[in-house]
Design a protein around this motif. Structure first.
Motif, PDB file in Angstrom:
ATOM      1  N   ALA A   1       0.833  -1.198   0.000  1.00  0.00           N
ATOM      2  CA  ALA A   1       0.000   0.000   0.000  1.00  0.00           C
ATOM      3  C   ALA A   1       0.870   1.251   0.000  1.00  0.00           C
ATOM      4  O   ALA A   1       1.860   1.334   0.749  1.00  0.00           O
ATOM      5  CB  ALA A   1      -0.931  -0.001   1.208  1.00  0.00           C
ATOM      6  N   ASN A   2       0.498   2.215  -0.855  1.00  0.00           N
ATOM      7  CA  ASN A   2       1.161   3.505  -0.996  1.00  0.00           C
ATOM      8  C   ASN A   2       2.556   3.402  -1.600  1.00  0.00           C
ATOM      9  O   ASN A   2       3.302   4.381  -1.613  1.00  0.00           O
ATOM     10  CB  ASN A   2       1.236   4.248   0.339  1.00  0.00           C
ATOM     11  N   LEU A   3       2.924   2.212  -2.066  1.00  0.00           N
ATOM     12  CA  LEU A   3       4.185   2.086  -2.779  1.00  0.00           C
ATOM     13  C   LEU A   3       3.968   2.388  -4.260  1.00  0.00           C
ATOM     14  O   LEU A   3       2.951   2.044  -4.836  1.00  0.00           O
ATOM     15  CB  LEU A   3       4.751   0.671  -2.644  1.00  0.00           C
ATOM     16  N   THR A   4       4.959   3.017  -4.881  1.00  0.00           N
ATOM     17  CA  THR A   4       4.923   3.177  -6.319  1.00  0.00           C
ATOM     18  C   THR A   4       5.421   1.905  -6.979  1.00  0.00           C
ATOM     19  O   THR A   4       6.032   1.035  -6.334  1.00  0.00           O
ATOM     20  CB  THR A   4       5.787   4.361  -6.766  1.00  0.00           C
ATOM     21  N   LEU A   5       5.184   1.780  -8.272  1.00  0.00           N
ATOM     22  CA  LEU A   5       5.660   0.594  -8.987  1.00  0.00           C
ATOM     23  C   LEU A   5       7.184   0.505  -8.946  1.00  0.00           C
ATOM     24  O   LEU A   5       7.754  -0.590  -8.865  1.00  0.00           O
ATOM     25  CB  LEU A   5       5.169   0.618 -10.430  1.00  0.00           C
ATOM     26  N   ALA A   6       7.837   1.644  -9.015  1.00  0.00           N
ATOM     27  CA  ALA A   6       9.297   1.636  -8.945  1.00  0.00           C
ATOM     28  C   ALA A   6       9.769   1.130  -7.582  1.00  0.00           C
ATOM     29  O   ALA A   6      10.742   0.349  -7.478  1.00  0.00           O
ATOM     30  CB  ALA A   6       9.845   3.029  -9.226  1.00  0.00           C
ATOM     31  N   GLN A   7       9.105   1.563  -6.509  1.00  0.00           N
ATOM     32  CA  GLN A   7       9.483   1.090  -5.182  1.00  0.00           C
ATOM     33  C   GLN A   7       9.176  -0.388  -5.007  1.00  0.00           C
ATOM     34  O   GLN A   7       9.930  -1.128  -4.352  1.00  0.00           O
ATOM     35  CB  GLN A   7       8.744   1.922  -4.120  1.00  0.00           C
ATOM     36  N   LEU A   8       8.043  -0.848  -5.622  1.00  0.00           N
ATOM     37  CA  LEU A   8       7.705  -2.263  -5.530  1.00  0.00           C
ATOM     38  C   LEU A   8       8.751  -3.129  -6.226  1.00  0.00           C
ATOM     39  O   LEU A   8       9.061  -4.239  -5.774  1.00  0.00           O
ATOM     40  CB  LEU A   8       6.311  -2.503  -6.129  1.00  0.00           C
ATOM     41  N   ASP A   9       9.328  -2.639  -7.315  1.00  0.00           N
ATOM     42  CA  ASP A   9      10.402  -3.383  -7.984  1.00  0.00           C
ATOM     43  C   ASP A   9      11.580  -3.611  -7.048  1.00  0.00           C
ATOM     44  O   ASP A   9      12.153  -4.722  -6.978  1.00  0.00           O
ATOM     45  CB  ASP A   9      10.868  -2.628  -9.231  1.00  0.00           C
ATOM     46  N   ASP A  10      11.946  -2.578  -6.301  1.00  0.00           N
ATOM     47  CA  ASP A  10      13.066  -2.718  -5.361  1.00  0.00           C
ATOM     48  C   ASP A  10      12.750  -3.758  -4.288  1.00  0.00           C
ATOM     49  O   ASP A  10      13.597  -4.591  -3.926  1.00  0.00           O
ATOM     50  CB  ASP A  10      13.379  -1.370  -4.724  1.00  0.00           C
ATOM     51  N   VAL A  11      11.513  -3.728  -3.767  1.00  0.00           N
ATOM     52  CA  VAL A  11      11.132  -4.675  -2.717  1.00  0.00           C
ATOM     53  C   VAL A  11      11.136  -6.103  -3.264  1.00  0.00           C
ATOM     54  O   VAL A  11      11.595  -7.050  -2.607  1.00  0.00           O
ATOM     55  CB  VAL A  11       9.759  -4.296  -2.140  1.00  0.00           C
ATOM     56  N   LEU A  12      10.635  -6.285  -4.486  1.00  0.00           N
ATOM     57  CA  LEU A  12      10.586  -7.625  -5.059  1.00  0.00           C
ATOM     58  C   LEU A  12      11.980  -8.168  -5.350  1.00  0.00           C
ATOM     59  O   LEU A  12      12.236  -9.375  -5.201  1.00  0.00           O
ATOM     60  CB  LEU A  12       9.740  -7.609  -6.339  1.00  0.00           C
ATOM     61  N   TYR A  13      12.922  -7.335  -5.780  1.00  0.00           N
ATOM     62  CA  TYR A  13      14.295  -7.810  -5.983  1.00  0.00           C
ATOM     63  C   TYR A  13      14.870  -8.340  -4.669  1.00  0.00           C
ATOM     64  O   TYR A  13      15.584  -9.348  -4.626  1.00  0.00           O
ATOM     65  CB  TYR A  13      15.171  -6.683  -6.520  1.00  0.00           C
ATOM     66  N   GLN A  14      14.503  -7.657  -3.581  1.00  0.00           N
ATOM     67  CA  GLN A  14      15.038  -8.088  -2.285  1.00  0.00           C
ATOM     68  C   GLN A  14      14.382  -9.367  -1.787  1.00  0.00           C
ATOM     69  O   GLN A  14      15.084 -10.306  -1.368  1.00  0.00           O
ATOM     70  CB  GLN A  14      14.839  -6.946  -1.272  1.00  0.00           C
ATOM     71  N   ARG A  15      13.004  -9.437  -1.885  1.00  0.00           N
ATOM     72  CA  ARG A  15      12.310 -10.584  -1.310  1.00  0.00           C
ATOM     73  C   ARG A  15      12.411 -11.810  -2.216  1.00  0.00           C
ATOM     74  O   ARG A  15      12.596 -12.937  -1.744  1.00  0.00           O
ATOM     75  CB  ARG A  15      10.842 -10.220  -1.082  1.00  0.00           C
ATOM     76  N   LEU A  16      12.259 -11.613  -3.542  1.00  0.00           N
ATOM     77  CA  LEU A  16      12.323 -12.764  -4.454  1.00  0.00           C
ATOM     78  C   LEU A  16      13.746 -13.292  -4.590  1.00  0.00           C
ATOM     79  O   LEU A  16      13.966 -14.481  -4.890  1.00  0.00           O
ATOM     80  CB  LEU A  16      11.783 -12.392  -5.828  1.00  0.00           C
ATOM     81  N   GLY A  17      14.744 -12.414  -4.375  1.00  0.00           N
ATOM     82  CA  GLY A  17      16.129 -12.862  -4.474  1.00  0.00           C
ATOM     83  C   GLY A  17      16.492 -13.890  -3.415  1.00  0.00           C
ATOM     84  O   GLY A  17      17.438 -14.682  -3.590  1.00  0.00           O
ATOM     85  N   ARG A  18      15.750 -13.885  -2.320  1.00  0.00           N
ATOM     86  CA  ARG A  18      16.005 -14.887  -1.284  1.00  0.00           C
ATOM     87  C   ARG A  18      15.522 -16.265  -1.716  1.00  0.00           C
ATOM     88  O   ARG A  18      16.065 -17.282  -1.265  1.00  0.00           O
ATOM     89  CB  ARG A  18      15.285 -14.494   0.005  1.00  0.00           C
ATOM     90  N   LEU A  19      14.476 -16.298  -2.595  1.00  0.00           N
ATOM     91  CA  LEU A  19      13.900 -17.573  -2.994  1.00  0.00           C
ATOM     92  C   LEU A  19      14.514 -18.090  -4.289  1.00  0.00           C
ATOM     93  O   LEU A  19      14.678 -19.298  -4.478  1.00  0.00           O
ATOM     94  CB  LEU A  19      12.380 -17.418  -3.156  1.00  0.00           C
ATOM     95  N   TYR A  20      14.859 -17.156  -5.205  1.00  0.00           N
ATOM     96  CA  TYR A  20      15.408 -17.541  -6.502  1.00  0.00           C
ATOM     97  C   TYR A  20      16.837 -17.000  -6.594  1.00  0.00           C
ATOM     98  O   TYR A  20      17.044 -15.773  -6.648  1.00  0.00           O
ATOM     99  CB  TYR A  20      14.559 -16.996  -7.652  1.00  0.00           C
ATOM    100  N   SER A  21      17.789 -17.906  -6.578  1.00  0.00           N
ATOM    101  CA  SER A  21      19.193 -17.492  -6.520  1.00  0.00           C
ATOM    102  C   SER A  21      19.644 -16.774  -7.787  1.00  0.00           C
ATOM    103  O   SER A  21      20.564 -15.937  -7.752  1.00  0.00           O
ATOM    104  CB  SER A  21      20.091 -18.720  -6.289  1.00  0.00           C
TER     105      SER A  21
END
Length: 876
Positions: free
Chosen positions: A240-260
């Motif tokens: 909530a209240n995140l921009t798409l650009a900010q969501l990209d940064d969060v996904l790189y961090q969270r998905l990087g833990r699951l997909y090497s």
């Protein structure tokens, strides 16, 4: 498929339920009655059901779940049987939209998101479709246009039907309001297209996450009310209240833990993309002077202009220059609609968030610009704006504008008014503007090469609320011209140059025509001192246009060249008599009698081909009016052979000589003697004769008895006394004929000569007399030999109270009309009706009785006066 089409499909059946406003659904019986009483909804219902994407089983299931019979819409689930059923019905009402939410027959998020904007759109469309509303708008416009020229508009409607009448240069229309007048999608957010990286996510958004590379995964992620999404294998992720650009940064961090292999840069073996599949909606409040203030559900991609258009735009009292966007109790931005309309600048049109308030305050100072301006209208001023800013908004001067001055009509402040009518003054502002005047005062508005010099710009004259600016047109007077009229090939205006001579002007006008009069040419010259004209004259040397005197022309001279043909008297010849088009015709030199007959359409069938008469004015100048001579004709004058023509007087086989005509000759073509070539005359005979029909008269002296004899005579049942004889020629009408006397004696006076168009009807015997008019019992009475009119009136109940027996009359069977005649010393003459006659009793005129009484009183008064005089004399 749009939400409107899906929602309206199931909701049309509830259109007549007033209880829906209280969220109460109609009963099944009420819904069925609505469908039966509104057949015009059938076609729309079929169309919307077919476009909803729902199968018949799904529609039945939803009806059953809502408490309705599942077969309620079975009739409309089939294709229409006729073209009449396929005609679209009216627009859904507000109850339809409320019923959609109550039924839940479509996606609830889409319904709530689009319902308010749909309601506004539908209201605009109803306004455009309802002719009564259009007429009301026209009346407002008419009232507005009838205001005084120097007053500000007070009746400019906030909604105007496209194509309505306007006064081109009145300036009464408020600039910018027409943008919100029609139903358009120009301000709707693009729900299907991508969103930019600055788009802020919120509850209601639907995201699509695609992972490619070492693994192939796709996830549909709905943002919950709490503002997070759940990614399988990753868990909850607040967005909530995140921009798409900010969501990209969060996904790189969270998905990087699951997909090497997922990382930034070219060495990544796993990649992802996140897209918004569905946008959430924001609750926006549009308040102030707008057409439809209230709360609206606007797409999260929408801006302040989107919400403003959903609310119908500002009213005539609303401001277009200071639309405020408030968030959390403070103003976060101000929208100037003129930036959109004049400069296409949307930098101050912020994207809205839930809870934002779009507020339209009362308009500021307004001025009206009309006359020779590109966009005459009423404009709103911002503080500090001057005449130059208003002229820039109005598009500048037109080509026909007087740019030396702009007239300003101003309402004085109350403390400056001298009383009486001195509440308004006129100010002339000097202006040396060009066509681009004012357009280059903003940097980048026009190319630098077109920016006018400072001395050519509109002055920065301060304006006040209520000012009316008028730009005058140039004078209609045309300068630097000479007008050439008359017998030249191209008459009209020619350009004037100093030193121009008369021959030059004639040559520029195409030169003289062959029949131009060379003896004199007139030049009319304007005196600048008093605007009077003086007459000059000269003559042409030859047909080239050269003059005997080198007349030097001046500006605004008028040259008149005369034609010789205009000075000749008009000559003519006339032809009358037995021709098809008698009349007067123009005379041509060498014209013959045969030529004139041809021009007149030829001879008609009555023409006598023996001779014709030609009358001409006397050549010797004697006192006689004309000289007549007879000339021969023959059959060659008949341009078209007529088999029925009887040319008794034709002049043999040889052709008649040609006869030359003189000016003013009058030709008379005689008709054949005794009308030998007249068309056949016909008489119609009907009724009780042996051979009724339409008969052609054999001779001009054929009479009624001859016609009856040709028809075999009357039958045994014929009533000779009731003959009906009508004559059409001359609109004579019915003629009374004593046929029994004619049948006894052919020399009787009523044995009339027959004419073309006569109609004779011999009826059967009628043994009754019809009584009409002011009698108590109008009816037919059996005829009794010898009984008078009184007998038949008594047999019909006598006269009514208003009946006047002394004016009764009888229409005998042969058409003769007889009335009663009162005689003083002898018995009255009372007509005796015959079988088949009509007795008519007239009504007494009330005015006759009053006049008669007054006359009797006057006579009585005279008698009393005379007796009184005699009595006085005897007493003395």
């Amino acid at each position: 498929m749009s939400s409107f089409r899906r929602l309206a499909a199931a909701a049309v059946l509830l259109a007549a339920a007033p209880a829906l406003r209280a969220q109460q659904l109609p009963t099944p019986d009420q819904a069925r009655r609505v469908l039966e009483s509104r057949p015009d909804l059938a076609a729309q219902l079929r169309q919307e059901i077919s476009g909803s994407g729902l199968t018949p089983d799904q529609i039945r299931a939803r009806l059953r779940a809502s408490g309705y019979p599942e077969d309620l819409l079975d009739t409309y689930l089939r294709a229409p049987r006729s073209a009449r059923d396929s005609v679209a019905g009216g627009l859904p009402s507000d109850d339809v939209l409320d019923a959609v939410a109550a039924l839940g027959l479509a996606d609830s998020t889409d319904t709530l998101a689009g319902r308010d904007s749909l309601r506004s759109a539908l209201r605009r469309r109803r306004l455009a479709r309802d002719p009564r509303d259009a007429n009301r708008l026209d009346s407002l416009v008419d009232a507005r246009d009838s205001l005084a020229d120097d007053t500000l508009p007070r009746l400019t409607p906030a909604r105007r039907r496209p194509g309505a009448r306007t006064v081109v240069d009145s300036g009464m229309a408020i600039f910018g309001l027409n943008v919100f007048a029609g139903a358009t999608t120009q301000f709707d957010p693009n729900l299907a297209g991508p969103v930019d990286a600055n788009y802020r996510l919120g509850p209601g958004d639907r995201l699509v996450l695609l992972i490619t590379g070492d693994t192939e995964r796709a996830f549909t992620l709905d943002v919950t009310r709490e503002g997070f999404v759940v990614i399988p294998g990753v868990g909850e992720l607040p967005v909530a209240n995140l921009t798409l650009a900010q969501l990209d940064d969060v996904l790189y961090q969270r998905l990087g833990r699951l997909y090497s292999g997922l990382r930034r840069g070219p060495g990544a073996t796993t990649r992802f993309s996140i897209n918004v599949a569905r946008l959430h909606t924001n609750q926006i409040y549009v308040l102030g002077d707008v057409a439809e203030p209230g709360s609206y559900r606007v797409s999260s991609a929408g801006t302040a202009l989107t919400a403003l258009y959903a609310a119908g735009g500002p009213t005539e009292n609303g401001s277009l220059r200071r639309v405020e966007v408030r968030r959390g109790g403070r103003i976060v931005d101000t929208l100037d609609l003129y930036d959109y309309l004049l400069r296409a600048d949307g930098s101050h049109d912020p994207r809205l968030q839930s809870g934002d308030v779009v507020f339209v305050p009362v308009h500021g100072a307004r001025v009206r610009v009309h006359g020779e301006i590109v966009r005459p209208a009423t404009y709103e001023l911002r503080p500090g704006e001057t005449m130059a800013d208003v002229m820039r908004a109005a598009g500048g001067f037109t080509a026909a504008a007087v740019r030396r001055r702009v007239q300003v009509s101003r309402i004085l402040p109350p403390n400056e008014r001298a009383g009486g009518d001195a509440g308004r003054v006129v100010i002339d502002v000097a202006s040396v503007g060009t066509r681009d005047s004012g357009l280059g005062t903003r940097e980048g508005a026009v190319p630098e090469s077109r920016v006018p010099s400072p001395e050519s710009r509109v002055p920065a004259f301060p304006l006040e609320d209520g000012d009316v600016l008028r730009v005058f047109p140039v004078s209609d007077r045309v300068a630097r011209r000479v007008t050439v009229k008359g017998d030249v090939w191209s008459p009209g205006m020619v350009g004037f140059t100093p030193g121009m001579k008369l021959a030059d002007a004639v040559r520029m006008a195409g030169g003289l025509k062959p029949d131009a009069y060379l003896g004199q040419v007139l030049v009319s010259r304007l005196r600048p001192a008093d605007s009077s004209r003086v007459q000059l004259r000269t003559a042409f040397k030859d047909a080239s246009g050269a003059t005997s005197e080198d007349v030097v022309l001046q500006d605004d001279d008028e040259v008149r060249v005369f034609a010789v043909g205009d000075m000749r008297p008009a000559t003519f010849v006339a032809i009358t008599g037995a021709v098809r088009r008698p009349g007067r015709y123009a005379y041509r030199e060498g014209m013959t009698l045969r030529d004139l007959v041809l021009v007149a359409g030829g001879l008609d069938r009555r023409a006598y081909l023996g001779e014709a008469e030609i009358a001409t004015p006397p050549a010797d100048g004697s006192a006689r009016l004309a000289v007549a001579r007879r000339v021969p004709l023959d059959s060659t004058y008949l341009l078209v052979a007529d088999r029925g023509a009887q040319n008794d007087g034709q002049a043999g086989p040889r052709a008649a000589p040609e006869v030359a005509l003189e000016p003013y000759a009058n030709v008379l073509v005689f008709a054949q003697p005794d009308g030998a070539a007249e068309r056949a005359r016909r008489v119609t005979l009907t009724g009780e004769v042996r051979f009724p029909g339409t008969y052609t008269l054999l001779a001009k002296d054929e009479r009624l008895s001859d016609l009856l004899q040709r028809a075999g005579g009357p039958t045994k049942t014929a009533y000779a006394g009731g003959i009906v004889f009508y004559r059409a020629h001359g609109n004579v009408g019915r003629i009374g004929v004593d046929l029994p006397s004619v049948l006894r004696d052919a020399h009787y006076r009523d044995n009339l000569l027959l004419q073309d168009g006569d109609s004779v009807h011999l009826p059967a015997y009628s043994g009754v007399v019809e009584v009409q008019g002011a009698v108590n019992a109008p009816r037919a009475v059996a005829w009794v030999p010898g009984k008078s009119l009184d007998y038949y009136v008594r047999a019909a109940g006598g006269t009514t109270r208003t009946g006047e027996m002394r004016r009764a009359y009888v229409t005998q069977p042969d058409g003769a009309v007889e009335s009663a005649v009162a005689r003083r010393m002898m018995p009255d003459v009372v007509p005796t009706p015959k079988p088949g006659s009509v007795v008519y009793v007239t009504e007494r005129d009330p005015a006759d009785h009053s006049v008669e009484s007054v006359q009797k009183l006057a006579v009585l008064a005279q008698i009393l006066g005379a007796l009184t005089t005699i009595a006085v004399v005897l007493r003395r």
